[in-house]
Motif scaffolding. Structure first.
Motif, short mmCIF file in Angstrom:
data_model
loop_
_atom_site.label_atom_id
_atom_site.label_comp_id
_atom_site.label_asym_id
_atom_site.label_seq_id
_atom_site.Cartn_x
_atom_site.Cartn_y
_atom_site.Cartn_z
N UNK A 106 12.40 -9.90 -7.35
CA UNK A 106 11.35 -10.75 -6.58
C UNK A 106 10.95 -10.53 -5.27
N UNK A 107 9.88 -10.51 -4.64
CA UNK A 107 9.49 -10.20 -3.25
C UNK A 107 8.73 -11.35 -2.77
N UNK A 108 8.74 -11.55 -1.54
CA UNK A 108 7.66 -12.36 -0.67
C UNK A 108 6.96 -11.79 0.24
N UNK A 109 5.71 -11.82 0.07
CA UNK A 109 4.73 -11.34 1.12
C UNK A 109 4.02 -12.39 2.09
N UNK A 110 4.10 -12.10 3.13
CA UNK A 110 3.74 -12.90 4.19
C UNK A 110 2.44 -12.17 5.01
N UNK A 111 1.52 -13.25 5.60
CA UNK A 111 0.24 -12.75 6.10
C UNK A 111 0.12 -13.70 7.14
N UNK A 112 -0.11 -13.04 8.20
CA UNK A 112 -0.40 -13.86 9.50
C UNK A 112 -1.64 -13.57 10.06
N UNK A 113 -2.34 -14.84 10.45
CA UNK A 113 -3.83 -14.64 11.02
C UNK A 113 -3.84 -14.94 12.38
N UNK A 114 -4.59 -14.29 12.79
CA UNK A 114 -4.70 -14.48 14.36
C UNK A 114 -6.40 -13.98 14.84
N UNK A 115 -6.77 -14.65 15.88
CA UNK A 115 -8.27 -14.46 16.30
C UNK A 115 -9.03 -15.66 15.92
N UNK A 159 3.23 -4.50 -14.46
CA UNK A 159 1.75 -4.74 -14.57
C UNK A 159 1.49 -5.44 -13.31
N UNK A 160 2.47 -5.98 -12.33
CA UNK A 160 2.10 -6.49 -11.29
C UNK A 160 2.04 -5.53 -9.92
N UNK A 161 2.34 -4.09 -10.12
CA UNK A 161 2.08 -3.16 -9.48
C UNK A 161 0.79 -3.14 -9.16
N UNK A 162 0.57 -3.13 -7.70
CA UNK A 162 -0.81 -2.97 -7.02
C UNK A 162 -0.77 -3.25 -5.45
N UNK A 163 -1.74 -2.65 -4.71
CA UNK A 163 -1.99 -3.05 -3.31
C UNK A 163 -2.38 -4.35 -3.36
N UNK A 164 -1.59 -5.26 -2.81
CA UNK A 164 -1.95 -6.62 -2.48
C UNK A 164 -2.60 -6.81 -1.09
N UNK A 165 -3.59 -7.51 -1.10
CA UNK A 165 -4.47 -7.67 0.15
C UNK A 165 -4.37 -9.15 0.56
N UNK A 166 -4.24 -9.62 1.87
CA UNK A 166 -4.46 -11.04 2.45
C UNK A 166 -5.89 -10.77 2.68
N UNK A 167 -6.44 -12.18 2.46
CA UNK A 167 -7.82 -12.71 2.78
C UNK A 167 -7.89 -14.01 3.32
N UNK A 168 -8.95 -14.19 3.80
CA UNK A 168 -9.16 -15.65 4.63
C UNK A 168 -10.66 -15.79 4.51
N UNK A 169 -11.14 -17.04 4.53
CA UNK A 169 -12.37 -17.53 4.57
C UNK A 169 -12.80 -19.09 4.64
N UNK A 170 -13.70 -19.35 3.85
CA UNK A 170 -14.13 -20.79 3.82
C UNK A 170 -14.28 -21.08 2.17
N UNK A 171 -13.90 -22.40 2.15
CA UNK A 171 -13.99 -23.06 0.67
C UNK A 171 -14.52 -24.18 0.55
#
Length: 120
Positions: free
Chosen positions: A17-26, A88-100
């Motif tokens: 297991x791993x846990x990724x975190x992404x902090x947003x600012x601005x 197969x989960x091996x990859x570069x993981x990117x955090x993203x933000x927007x509007x939905x």
């Protein structure tokens, strides 16, 4: 305008297991959706999971039951808990933000990416 900083990637054995975190600012007032995308070698970038400020979430079929996305609005942080990891989960993981709105979600801010490598 929105800065995203990921952390938590690394090398893990299959089944771990791993846990990724992404902090947003601005300009965080301009977003109501945050999510995770990944890009494996030779593959197109794909949406893994996304979540709205209200807590509605969606996942790509291949990770359902294994990954969980969550959000702490007070900390402007989104997490991706990844269990039962597969090579197969091996990859570069990117955090993203927007509007939905409804079923249409648009991501326009991106983090730098964090490498997740799952060994067999």
């Amino acid at each position: 305008q929105v800065q995203l900083v990921e952390s938590g990637g690394g090398l893990v054995q299959a089944g771990g297991s791993l846990r990724l975190s992404c902090a947003a600012s601005g300009s965080i007032f301009s977003i109501n959706v945050m999510g995770w995308h990944r890009q494996a070698p030779g593959k197109q970038r794909e949406l893994v999971a996304g979540i709205t400020s209200g807590g509605s979430s969606k996942y790509v079929e291949s990770v359902k039951g294994r990954f969980t996305i969550s959000r702490d609005n007070a900390k402007n942080t989104v997490y991706l808990q990844m269990n039962s990891l597969k090579p197969e989960d091996t990859a570069v993981y990117y955090c993203a933000a927007g509007r939905g709105y409804g079923s249409t979600w648009t991501y326009n801010s991106w983090g730098q990416g964090t490498q997740v490598t799952v060994s067999s």
